[in-house]
Motif scaffolding. Sequence first.
Motif, PDB file in Angstrom:
ATOM      1  N   ARG A  12       0.767  -1.170   0.061  1.00 12.56           N
ATOM      2  CA  ARG A  12       0.122  -0.084   0.024  1.00 12.56           C
ATOM      3  C   ARG A  12       0.867   1.249  -0.083  1.00 12.56           C
ATOM      4  O   ARG A  12       0.543   2.337  -0.640  1.00 12.56           O
ATOM      5  N   ARG A  16       1.027   4.145  -2.908  1.00 12.87           N
ATOM      6  CA  ARG A  16       0.854   5.273  -2.789  1.00 12.87           C
ATOM      7  C   ARG A  16       2.016   6.276  -3.419  1.00 12.87           C
ATOM      8  O   ARG A  16       1.913   7.294  -3.706  1.00 12.87           O
ATOM      9  N   GLU A  19       1.875   6.612  -6.991  1.00 12.08           N
ATOM     10  CA  GLU A  19       0.632   7.697  -7.638  1.00 12.08           C
ATOM     11  C   GLU A  19       1.198   8.935  -7.274  1.00 12.08           C
ATOM     12  O   GLU A  19       0.496   9.750  -8.281  1.00 12.08           O
ATOM     13  N   VAL A  26       7.213  12.412  -0.180  1.00  7.39           N
ATOM     14  CA  VAL A  26       5.866  12.422   0.575  1.00  7.39           C
ATOM     15  C   VAL A  26       6.425  12.067   2.072  1.00  7.39           C
ATOM     16  O   VAL A  26       7.145  11.035   2.192  1.00  7.39           O
ATOM     17  N   LYS A  29       4.043  10.380   7.586  1.00 10.24           N
ATOM     18  CA  LYS A  29       2.702  10.849   8.248  1.00 10.24           C
ATOM     19  C   LYS A  29       1.643  11.024   7.344  1.00 10.24           C
ATOM     20  O   LYS A  29       0.631  10.605   7.755  1.00 10.24           O
ATOM     21  N   THR A  30       1.811  11.572   6.198  1.00 11.06           N
ATOM     22  CA  THR A  30       1.053  11.767   5.244  1.00 11.06           C
ATOM     23  C   THR A  30       0.227  10.573   4.803  1.00 11.06           C
ATOM     24  O   THR A  30      -0.759  10.263   4.643  1.00 11.06           O
ATOM     25  N   VAL A  31       1.245   9.628   4.603  1.00 12.74           N
ATOM     26  CA  VAL A  31       0.936   8.205   4.074  1.00 12.74           C
ATOM     27  C   VAL A  31       0.111   7.579   4.985  1.00 12.74           C
ATOM     28  O   VAL A  31      -1.133   7.037   4.634  1.00 12.74           O
ATOM     29  N   GLU A  33      -1.689   8.869   7.519  1.00 10.52           N
ATOM     30  CA  GLU A  33      -2.978   9.460   7.819  1.00 10.52           C
ATOM     31  C   GLU A  33      -3.853   9.097   6.353  1.00 10.52           C
ATOM     32  O   GLU A  33      -5.149   8.650   6.525  1.00 10.52           O
ATOM     33  N   THR A  34      -3.415   9.138   5.164  1.00 12.73           N
ATOM     34  CA  THR A  34      -4.051   8.738   4.000  1.00 12.73           C
ATOM     35  C   THR A  34      -4.761   7.318   3.925  1.00 12.73           C
ATOM     36  O   THR A  34      -5.927   7.038   3.617  1.00 12.73           O
ATOM     37  N   GLU A  35      -3.724   6.635   4.144  1.00 12.47           N
ATOM     38  CA  GLU A  35      -3.955   5.034   4.191  1.00 12.47           C
ATOM     39  C   GLU A  35      -4.697   4.403   5.536  1.00 12.47           C
ATOM     40  O   GLU A  35      -4.900   3.419   5.687  1.00 12.47           O
ATOM     41  N   ARG A  36      -4.590   5.425   6.730  1.00 10.67           N
ATOM     42  CA  ARG A  36      -5.066   4.746   7.969  1.00 10.67           C
ATOM     43  C   ARG A  36      -4.061   3.682   8.345  1.00 10.67           C
ATOM     44  O   ARG A  36      -4.738   2.673   8.731  1.00 10.67           O
TER      45      ARG A  36
END
Length: 172
Positions: A12, A16, A19, A26, A29-31, A33-36
């Motif tokens: 996953r 990400r 993409e 990136v 932390k962003t990943v 949060e986005t992917e939970r």
Amino acid sequence: MIFTTKAEYGVRLMVRLGELPGDEPVSLKTVAETERLPLAYLERIVALLRKAELVTSTRGAHGGYRLARPASEIRMDEVIIALEGAVAPMSCFVDDREGERDPDRVLCSHLDDSGSGCATKLLWTRVQGGVFRALQQTTLAELVSFQSPGDADHDRTGPAPVLSVRPPAATV
């Protein structure tokens, strides 16, 4: 064969990263949060992917992670081996000897093996080969495009087949 959450979350993460437009890193932390996904676990996973030279990192306020190569050049067998190690349908197939690893060799660790393997070795060898071939033939770019809405390949492949196991009909 069941892969761990390490493989699931790692794939996953790779999707990400695949993409992302351009070459901008990136943050994990962003990943997360986005992917939970749990950030601490992603940090351990990305360390394995860095060691395998699948991702690179940039430090600093605008730092983060990005793919080390184009997504079309990253095969999923590389990702899974980096995260899981050996791809084996049975624990007796895992080659845990130091220094002699050969991914094409199937090890049967039964003590009474005598070099011929147990009776089920043919079956597990074929299972392992099929899974490994599927991983080798799948690129990260394919997963990224499959993820994208409106992709023609996504529509063509349709939903995953559902397998059912029925007991044989009773004979009278």
